[in-house]
Design an enzyme around this catalytic site. Sequence first.
Site, PDB file in Angstrom:
ATOM      1  N   HIS A 139      32.586 -79.567  27.527  1.00  0.00           N
ATOM      2  CA  HIS A 139      33.553 -80.096  26.715  1.00  0.00           C
ATOM      3  C   HIS A 139      34.879 -80.332  27.785  1.00  0.00           C
ATOM      4  CE1 HIS A 139      33.040 -78.273  22.450  1.00  0.00           C
ATOM      5  NE2 HIS A 139      31.918 -78.878  23.065  1.00  0.00           N
TER       6      HIS A 139
ATOM      7  N   TYR B  65      41.946 -75.336  17.678  1.00  0.00           N
ATOM      8  CA  TYR B  65      42.796 -74.408  17.451  1.00  0.00           C
ATOM      9  C   TYR B  65      43.850 -74.656  16.644  1.00  0.00           C
ATOM     10  CZ  TYR B  65      40.818 -72.145  21.860  1.00  0.00           C
ATOM     11  OH  TYR B  65      40.002 -71.652  22.754  1.00  0.00           O
TER      12      TYR B  65
ATOM     13  N   PRO C 174      41.285 -63.269  22.053  1.00  0.00           N
ATOM     14  CA  PRO C 174      40.385 -64.260  22.492  1.00  0.00           C
ATOM     15  C   PRO C 174      40.841 -65.629  22.298  1.00  0.00           C
ATOM     16  CG  PRO C 174      39.853 -63.052  20.460  1.00  0.00           C
ATOM     17  CD  PRO C 174      41.065 -62.252  21.170  1.00  0.00           C
TER      18      PRO C 174
ATOM     19  N   LYS D 237      39.575 -66.203  27.614  1.00  0.00           N
ATOM     20  CA  LYS D 237      39.666 -65.732  28.854  1.00  0.00           C
ATOM     21  C   LYS D 237      38.831 -64.173  29.110  1.00  0.00           C
ATOM     22  CE  LYS D 237      41.615 -69.006  30.422  1.00  0.00           C
ATOM     23  NZ  LYS D 237      40.531 -69.777  30.639  1.00  0.00           N
TER      24      LYS D 237
ATOM     25  N   TYR E 253      43.191 -73.438  30.795  1.00  0.00           N
ATOM     26  CA  TYR E 253      42.166 -73.137  29.974  1.00  0.00           C
ATOM     27  C   TYR E 253      40.823 -73.359  30.718  1.00  0.00           C
ATOM     28  CZ  TYR E 253      39.478 -73.447  25.571  1.00  0.00           C
ATOM     29  OH  TYR E 253      38.419 -73.078  24.449  1.00  0.00           O
TER      30      TYR E 253
HETATM   31  P1  FAS Z   1      31.294 -55.324  27.623  1.00  0.00           P
HETATM   32  O1  FAS Z   1      32.263 -54.525  26.638  1.00  0.00           O
HETATM   33  O2  FAS Z   1      30.860 -56.478  27.166  1.00  0.00           O
HETATM   34  O3  FAS Z   1      30.249 -54.528  28.126  1.00  0.00           O
HETATM   35  C1  FAS Z   1      30.333 -53.009  28.426  1.00  0.00           C
HETATM   36  C2  FAS Z   1      29.015 -52.412  28.690  1.00  0.00           C
HETATM   37  O4  FAS Z   1      29.195 -51.011  28.754  1.00  0.00           O
HETATM   38  C3  FAS Z   1      28.645 -52.345  26.814  1.00  0.00           C
HETATM   39  O5  FAS Z   1      27.091 -52.601  27.006  1.00  0.00           O
HETATM   40  C4  FAS Z   1      28.623 -50.898  26.624  1.00  0.00           C
HETATM   41  O6  FAS Z   1      27.520 -50.482  25.817  1.00  0.00           O
HETATM   42  C5  FAS Z   1      28.502 -50.271  27.858  1.00  0.00           C
HETATM   43  N1  FAS Z   1      28.965 -48.960  28.114  1.00  0.00           N
HETATM   44  C6  FAS Z   1      30.202 -48.419  27.391  1.00  0.00           C
HETATM   45  N2  FAS Z   1      30.513 -47.114  27.815  1.00  0.00           N
HETATM   46  C7  FAS Z   1      29.383 -46.658  28.520  1.00  0.00           C
HETATM   47  C8  FAS Z   1      28.971 -45.501  29.404  1.00  0.00           C
HETATM   48  N3  FAS Z   1      29.686 -44.547  29.118  1.00  0.00           N
HETATM   49  N4  FAS Z   1      27.911 -45.618  30.111  1.00  0.00           N
HETATM   50  C9  FAS Z   1      26.954 -46.530  30.118  1.00  0.00           C
HETATM   51  N5  FAS Z   1      27.493 -47.754  29.459  1.00  0.00           N
HETATM   52  C10 FAS Z   1      28.652 -47.828  28.736  1.00  0.00           C
HETATM   53  N6  FAS Z   1      36.002 -62.951  24.743  1.00  0.00           N
HETATM   54  C11 FAS Z   1      36.098 -64.227  24.722  1.00  0.00           C
HETATM   55  O7  FAS Z   1      36.532 -64.931  25.781  1.00  0.00           O
HETATM   56  N7  FAS Z   1      36.041 -65.007  23.490  1.00  0.00           N
HETATM   57  C12 FAS Z   1      35.611 -64.186  22.342  1.00  0.00           C
HETATM   58  O8  FAS Z   1      35.490 -64.710  21.157  1.00  0.00           O
HETATM   59  C13 FAS Z   1      35.714 -62.877  22.314  1.00  0.00           C
HETATM   60  N8  FAS Z   1      35.315 -61.933  21.370  1.00  0.00           N
HETATM   61  C14 FAS Z   1      35.167 -60.788  21.458  1.00  0.00           C
HETATM   62  C15 FAS Z   1      34.872 -59.951  20.328  1.00  0.00           C
HETATM   63  C16 FAS Z   1      34.780 -58.603  20.513  1.00  0.00           C
HETATM   64  C17 FAS Z   1      34.609 -57.564  19.154  1.00  0.00           C
HETATM   65  C18 FAS Z   1      34.928 -57.609  21.470  1.00  0.00           C
HETATM   66  C19 FAS Z   1      34.971 -56.297  21.781  1.00  0.00           C
HETATM   67  C20 FAS Z   1      35.259 -58.711  23.111  1.00  0.00           C
HETATM   68  C21 FAS Z   1      35.327 -60.069  22.622  1.00  0.00           C
HETATM   69  N9  FAS Z   1      35.541 -60.854  23.692  1.00  0.00           N
HETATM   70  C22 FAS Z   1      35.824 -62.305  23.676  1.00  0.00           C
HETATM   71  C23 FAS Z   1      35.710 -60.402  25.012  1.00  0.00           C
HETATM   72  C24 FAS Z   1      34.503 -60.021  25.611  1.00  0.00           C
HETATM   73  O9  FAS Z   1      33.576 -61.376  25.599  1.00  0.00           O
HETATM   74  C25 FAS Z   1      34.467 -59.268  26.846  1.00  0.00           C
HETATM   75  O10 FAS Z   1      35.226 -59.993  27.721  1.00  0.00           O
HETATM   76  C26 FAS Z   1      33.283 -59.371  27.755  1.00  0.00           C
HETATM   77  O11 FAS Z   1      32.171 -58.749  26.736  1.00  0.00           O
HETATM   78  C27 FAS Z   1      33.434 -58.496  28.769  1.00  0.00           C
HETATM   79  O12 FAS Z   1      32.314 -58.146  29.348  1.00  0.00           O
HETATM   80  P2  FAS Z   1      32.142 -56.591  30.020  1.00  0.00           P
HETATM   81  O13 FAS Z   1      33.174 -56.446  30.944  1.00  0.00           O
HETATM   82  O14 FAS Z   1      30.674 -56.621  30.425  1.00  0.00           O
HETATM   83  O15 FAS Z   1      32.458 -55.455  28.930  1.00  0.00           O
HETATM   84  C1  PHB Z   2      34.052 -68.758  20.290  1.00  0.00           C
HETATM   85  O1  PHB Z   2      33.382 -69.448  20.405  1.00  0.00           O
HETATM   86  O2  PHB Z   2      33.485 -67.569  20.097  1.00  0.00           O
HETATM   87  C2  PHB Z   2      35.417 -68.604  21.070  1.00  0.00           C
HETATM   88  C3  PHB Z   2      35.972 -69.931  21.393  1.00  0.00           C
HETATM   89  C4  PHB Z   2      37.211 -69.987  22.018  1.00  0.00           C
HETATM   90  C5  PHB Z   2      37.692 -68.969  21.813  1.00  0.00           C
HETATM   91  C6  PHB Z   2      37.559 -67.838  21.374  1.00  0.00           C
HETATM   92  C7  PHB Z   2      36.114 -67.585  20.852  1.00  0.00           C
HETATM   93  O3  PHB Z   2      39.200 -69.010  22.382  1.00  0.00           O
END
Ligand code: FAS
Ligand code: PHB
Length: 389
Positions: free
Chosen positions: A72, A200, A292, A296, A384
Amino acid sequence: MRTQVIIIGGGPSGLLLGQLLDRSGIETVTLERKSKAYVLSRIRAGVLETGLVDQLHAAGVGERLKAEGFVHDGTVISYGDTQIRVDFAEHTNANVTVYGQTEVTHDLYAAREALKAQMVFDVENVQIEDADSDAPSVVYTKDGTQHRITCDYIAGCDGFHGVSRKTIPDTVLREYEKVYPFGWLGVLSETPPVHDELIYASSKAGFALCSMRNENLSRYYIQCAIDDSPQNWTDDAFWTTLRERIPQEYAETLVTGPSIEKSIAPLRSFVSEPMRWGRLFLCGDAAHIVPPTGAKGLNTAASDVHYLSQGLIQYYDTGDTGGIDNYSAKALARVWKAERFSWWMTSLLHQFPDQSEFDLRMQQAEIDFLQSSDQAQAVLAQNYVGLPY
Ligand code: FAS
Ligand code: PHB
């Protein structure tokens, strides 16, 4: 058992770090609390900065991304009747790639398995011991048996609710947090995206985001009450609310369908400092969370992984600890800029329960400035697509 680097967490941070280290000849063991299937079932981020795309290629997992990702060159910001297309190509020499985090995680798992990486799933009671000594170790239980692994370094990639950040003493750790008074209700539907770029949208009724995963898989979000629940929302109610919040031209062409996933994410800004304590490093959501709105979360985890992997590779190649000694300061410098942008986008585009008429005029003035100023659009574009590593 002994290894060089123990990685706690098998999400994107832990997987990408492990892949980069293993490919550099550094021995790792990754401990994941859940099953691989559970990790792959999470629907999260959708937009990858160029820096993350480059790292995935460097990790040898860029092939499917290149074939199936959507590049994009811009995004649409709408506020009431105002629509602004921010052109990334006009203001930067970068772009973003739309490719779901689920796919990134899937590709990384395939690559880890191809490398026969040492990964232990369904671990329990993970405890980090002696992280502030020269002989750190991690203890965990698997199928009722307790294990101990000694190592040189520990990477806490275990997310916001993990054990790593909680291991750092309160006398050392500083935390900064802002919890937003609303959440995002997200829906995945097997329908064609309403537009070929993300939208957005901010309206008097609240925020909405139109995103996608591919030409027949769309991802939509609407701002919802902080204590809301997906069960409160029928698909029809979701689509009706989304239509009310996006520009008319898109509301009229929106293709709706049954939700195949429906979930609510809370919104918070959070940073914990430092991102290193002795032989323990925090990486990704274990150290910081962003709303989100700026896409980032995953992308800032990626820059942490870049700095940490480079520092560890430098150490094991040369004995020079400069990279790992500078990790926390370097990672936090970029983390705070991502926090600022995510807070700015969230403050600009959401309706706040306690907002005053003045607050609304400030949002409108910000939008008017963005619409009228190339420089303002350049600042949004640069943030962005991702600030330099
Ligand atoms: P993660 O949380 O993805 O991974 C951590 C891992 O550690 C998990 O698999 C967990 O099971 C494991 N873990 C936890 N405790 C442990 C322990 N004690 N022992 C062993 N393993 C353990 N970002 C965006 O950019 N756009 C979005 O739309 C977006 N939506 C999101 C929605 C939700 C519900 C959440 C929670 C996050 C969202 N994020 C979004 C942010 C997300 O993408 C994170 O930035 C990304 O998953 C970060 O990755 P990790 O740092 O690997 O953490
Ligand atoms: C998504 O596609 O899940 C998404 C994209 C952009 C955002 C947040 C979520 O800022």
